[in-house]
Scaffold this motif. Structure first.
Motif, mmCIF file in Angstrom:
data_model
loop_
_atom_site.group_PDB
_atom_site.id
_atom_site.type_symbol
_atom_site.label_atom_id
_atom_site.label_comp_id
_atom_site.label_asym_id
_atom_site.label_seq_id
_atom_site.Cartn_x
_atom_site.Cartn_y
_atom_site.Cartn_z
ATOM 1 N N ALA A 31 -9.418 14.139 8.015
ATOM 2 C CA ALA A 31 -9.673 14.830 6.752
ATOM 3 C C ALA A 31 -8.478 14.789 5.801
ATOM 4 O O ALA A 31 -7.878 15.809 5.488
ATOM 5 N N PRO A 32 -8.109 13.605 5.316
ATOM 6 C CA PRO A 32 -6.919 13.512 4.464
ATOM 7 C C PRO A 32 -7.070 14.285 3.163
ATOM 8 O O PRO A 32 -8.164 14.362 2.588
ATOM 9 N N THR A 33 -5.971 14.817 2.691
ATOM 10 C CA THR A 33 -5.959 15.589 1.445
ATOM 11 C C THR A 33 -4.941 15.090 0.446
ATOM 12 O O THR A 33 -4.957 15.523 -0.710
ATOM 13 N N ARG A 34 -4.033 14.211 0.855
ATOM 14 C CA ARG A 34 -2.965 13.738 -0.025
ATOM 15 C C ARG A 34 -3.228 12.301 -0.461
ATOM 16 O O ARG A 34 -3.557 11.453 0.377
ATOM 17 N N PRO A 35 -3.071 11.999 -1.751
ATOM 18 C CA PRO A 35 -3.189 10.606 -2.186
ATOM 19 C C PRO A 35 -2.199 9.719 -1.446
ATOM 20 O O PRO A 35 -1.095 10.143 -1.080
ATOM 21 N N ALA A 36 -2.619 8.485 -1.212
ATOM 22 C CA ALA A 36 -1.780 7.472 -0.545
ATOM 23 C C ALA A 36 -1.279 7.937 0.815
ATOM 24 O O ALA A 36 -0.153 7.681 1.203
ATOM 25 N N ALA A 91 0.322 -4.085 9.293
ATOM 26 C CA ALA A 91 0.342 -3.098 8.211
ATOM 27 C C ALA A 91 1.203 -1.894 8.574
ATOM 28 O O ALA A 91 1.931 -1.363 7.731
ATOM 29 N N ALA A 92 1.133 -1.446 9.828
ATOM 30 C CA ALA A 92 1.946 -0.307 10.247
ATOM 31 C C ALA A 92 3.435 -0.610 10.082
ATOM 32 O O ALA A 92 4.220 0.250 9.662
ATOM 33 N N ILE A 93 3.835 -1.844 10.402
ATOM 34 C CA ILE A 93 5.229 -2.248 10.218
ATOM 35 C C ILE A 93 5.596 -2.221 8.740
ATOM 36 O O ILE A 93 6.644 -1.703 8.338
ATOM 37 N N GLY A 94 4.719 -2.779 7.886
ATOM 38 C CA GLY A 94 4.992 -2.787 6.455
ATOM 39 C C GLY A 94 5.057 -1.400 5.861
ATOM 40 O O GLY A 94 5.928 -1.107 5.027
ATOM 41 N N VAL A 95 4.152 -0.523 6.271
ATOM 42 C CA VAL A 95 4.164 0.861 5.776
ATOM 43 C C VAL A 95 5.465 1.557 6.170
ATOM 44 O O VAL A 95 6.089 2.263 5.365
ATOM 45 N N LYS A 96 5.893 1.358 7.410
ATOM 46 C CA LYS A 96 7.128 1.991 7.881
ATOM 47 C C LYS A 96 8.345 1.441 7.147
ATOM 48 O O LYS A 96 9.284 2.200 6.830
ATOM 49 N N LEU A 97 8.360 0.144 6.857
ATOM 50 C CA LEU A 97 9.469 -0.430 6.094
ATOM 51 C C LEU A 97 9.523 0.169 4.688
ATOM 52 O O LEU A 97 10.604 0.423 4.152
ATOM 53 N N ALA A 98 8.354 0.375 4.093
ATOM 54 C CA ALA A 98 8.303 0.908 2.731
ATOM 55 C C ALA A 98 8.691 2.378 2.675
ATOM 56 O O ALA A 98 9.305 2.830 1.700
ATOM 57 N N GLN A 99 8.333 3.129 3.725
ATOM 58 C CA GLN A 99 8.644 4.561 3.753
ATOM 59 C C GLN A 99 9.236 4.909 5.118
ATOM 60 O O GLN A 99 8.565 5.504 5.969
ATOM 61 N N GLN A 157 0.816 -1.208 0.000
ATOM 62 C CA GLN A 157 0.000 0.000 0.000
ATOM 63 C C GLN A 157 0.853 1.262 0.000
ATOM 64 O O GLN A 157 0.513 2.256 -0.642
ATOM 65 N N ALA A 158 1.969 1.231 0.717
ATOM 66 C CA ALA A 158 2.810 2.418 0.835
ATOM 67 C C ALA A 158 3.848 2.537 -0.269
ATOM 68 O O ALA A 158 4.494 3.581 -0.390
ATOM 69 N N SER A 159 4.021 1.482 -1.070
ATOM 70 C CA SER A 159 5.083 1.506 -2.079
ATOM 71 C C SER A 159 4.622 1.135 -3.474
ATOM 72 O O SER A 159 5.278 1.501 -4.464
ATOM 73 N N GLY A 160 3.531 0.388 -3.580
ATOM 74 C CA GLY A 160 3.104 -0.118 -4.877
ATOM 75 C C GLY A 160 3.861 -1.346 -5.341
ATOM 76 O O GLY A 160 3.666 -1.801 -6.465
#
Length: 571
Positions: A419-424, A440-448, A66-69
């Protein structure tokens, strides 16, 4: 020795996979050996992440994508580990998250005929009739590796299926003897196994939808997951401004449209009320949505003209689904939006009608903003609410922040008040099996790794997430995140579901309907014990600002996780 397992690792590397979220067992000696050999020889292979729980590991792969594609790999232990993927495989299927799952299989020889023959009692017990069948209803592709000579072909084919819309997980399995077998290295064939090119609207479809939008007095877009492709958000926003189209999200699973844009009309979930914008729309473009409305309580006008564009308009995994569209198209939303813009370049837009539509939707947007602001208010002596807390957290959410949302009964509040405004910038599982957010939080942090990750959850989904495994992994792999637990004392969603069907029944009058978590777990203590996290229990509005600032300081400066338990009104 170069084995099937060596070739498997090389195939993953060639496909761009950088992470293997692994739970190794007695079926994996060949892979463990191949990993050790590659490290000894300095050969590039994906990084291995030890996952004490399979649900957490697969959720991490989900979040990383989700965070990297970029899809990643999950390795589990025979049929036991396959079953222990639990709700994560449901979430990946329903959330259209591509990844490769590999499971070993019990050896098929027992007298030492081949390297890898059975040598532990468990290998008889773990030999089942149809291991692949456990997940067949949830994966895009499943197969068994029977020879190392074509293992690269199978891996790359599995990833081709996974990455082609509608995306999803693929599953491979291989017995010990096969994974131990010596093979000759093969050339990289990933270039001929790329995901299929996204499809477009036929020319007549572009004109049909374009003319319907131009002719409509109240055109409306309904979407759920167009934001899975961040490049589709800006063209949708531009189309709405170009033609005066309102946007309604139905159970959003991504950030689909900027909440501060004047054509944004909000998001509808399970609330049993008719949405006014949906009811008055005379033309509706359903754009990437599984459930655009719930007909028993909320539906379009009977004479509304409905068109449907989706990567999966037939909803092939849903035995019962019906969007009453005049025309439906299997196509990629970003591609279609580009086609519509190009077609509109040859058309004229009636300015007075555009102005009227624009003023109407801007007025609805402003009215909604006033309602949300009133919900965020806090008065002396009043209890802490999720709306107030989120309004204070919003001040800290910027372009360096990513949100993981598994709020369940607070899903809508999180979308509305952050109220998110930025894609992804905000993700949900896209499915209905709880416990995704921690991995998922771990995976998102690894990706970014440069971003601050904030995971928001209910107390029920916190316990589903296997938090001991989550916080142990977060500490070991240096993926700190801010963990926010909304504690209302139990499962609120089952109570709401029961009241919706039996508003005056016995359960409505009962003091206990078996969804309470009393006595409450020590949420802060769990995260501290498993991962050395800092934590605080917050019960009063006056405590909120200091608690958020302290928690974010721990995450950003000390590089360790923090947990805030937010005590809100009970069930």
């Amino acid at each position: 020795m170069y084995t099937t397992s060596s070739a498997f690792l090389d195939a993953l590397t060639e496909a761009g996979i950088s992470c293997i979220f692994a739970n190794f067992g007695s079926d994996h000696p060949a892979m463990v050996e191949a990993i050790a050999q590659a490290r000894s020889e300095g050969r590039s292979i994906p990084r291995i992440f030890t996952c004490p729980n399979e649900m957490v590991g697969m959720s991490a792969a989900h979040g990383f994508w989700q965070a990297s594609g970029v899809p990643q790999a999950v390795v589990v232990h025979v049929e036991c580990g396959t079953q222990a993927l639990a709700g994560a495989v449901h979430n990946a299927a329903k959330g259209r998250a591509p990844m490769l799952i590999f499971a070993g299989a019990s050896p098929f020889t027992q007298d030492g005929e081949m390297t890898g023959s059975r040598n532990e009692f468990i290998q008889w017990i773990q030999d089942v009739h149809d291991q692949r069948g456990i997940v067949r209803g949830y994966v895009k592709y499943d197969n068994e590796i029977r020879s190392g000579h074509n293992v690269k072909h199978l891996v790359h084919r599995a990833l081709q299926f996974a990455g082609t819309d509608p995306k999803g997980p693929s599953y491979l399995m291989g017995a010990r003897e096969v994974m131990e077998a010596a093979v000759e290295p093969r050339a990289n064939d990933i270039d001929r196994h790329q995901p299929l090119i996204p499809s477009a609207l036929p020319p007549e479809g572009v004109e049909t939808i374009g003319r319907a939008l131009l002719a409509a007095r109240r055109p409306l877009v309904v979407t759920t997951y167009i934001g899975r492709n961040p490049d589709a958000v800006e063209p949708l926003t531009a189309l709405c401004h170009r033609l005066g189209i309102g946007v309604l999200e139905s159970v959003p699973t991504w950030m689909n449209y900027p909440h501060d844009d004047s054509f944004y009309l909000g998001n509808q979930w399970n609330e049993p009320v008719q949405n006014a914008a949906l009811a008055e729309a005379d033309m509706i473009l359903v754009l990437d949505s599984d459930v655009p409305w719930i007909p028993t309580v909320n539906r379009p006008a009977r004479d509304a003209k409905i068109y449907h564009i989706d990567v999966d308009p037939l909803k092939q995994q849903m035995p019962l689904a019906d969007i009453p569209a005049l025309a439906a198209f299997r196509a990629d939303a970003a591609t279609c939006l580009a086609q519509l813009h190009a077609w509109l370049d040859t058309q004229s837009v009636e300015q007075d009608a555009l102005n009227e539509r624009t003023e109407h939707y801007w007025r609805l947007h402003d009215q909604r903003a006033d309602i949300l602001m009133a919900r965020e208010a806090s008065e002396d002596g009043k209890p802490l609410t999720s709306e107030y807390f989120l309004s204070r957290l919003r001040r800290h959410v910027d372009e360096t922040t990513l949100i993981v949302n598994e709020g369940i009964s607070n899903y809508q509040a999180i979308f509305n008040h952050l109220a998110p405004t930025r894609p992804a910038s905000m993700f949900t599982s896209g499915g209905g099996s709880l416990g995704w957010h921690g991995g998922a939080a771990i995976g998102v942090k690894l990706a970014q790794p440069d971003k601050t990750v904030i995971a928001l959850t209910g107390d029920g989904s916190f316990m589903f997430s296997v938090p001991t495994s989550v916080h142990w992994m977060a500490r070991r792999y240096e993926t700190p995140f801010l963990h926010i637990v909304f504690n209302n004392g139990g499962w609120k969603s089952p109570k709401l579901s029961t009241l919706a069907v039996h508003p005056s029944g016995y359960a409505a009058a009962a003091e206990d309907i078996d969804v309470s978590f009393e006595p409450a777990p020590d949420y802060v203590g769990i995260a501290a014990a498993a991962g050395g996290a800092w934590g605080k229990r917050v019960t009063l509005p006056a405590e909120v600002d200091a608690a958020i600032e302290a928690a974010l300081t721990v995450v950003r400066d000390e590089k360790r996780s923090a947990l805030l338990e937010i005590v809100i009104p009970p069930l």
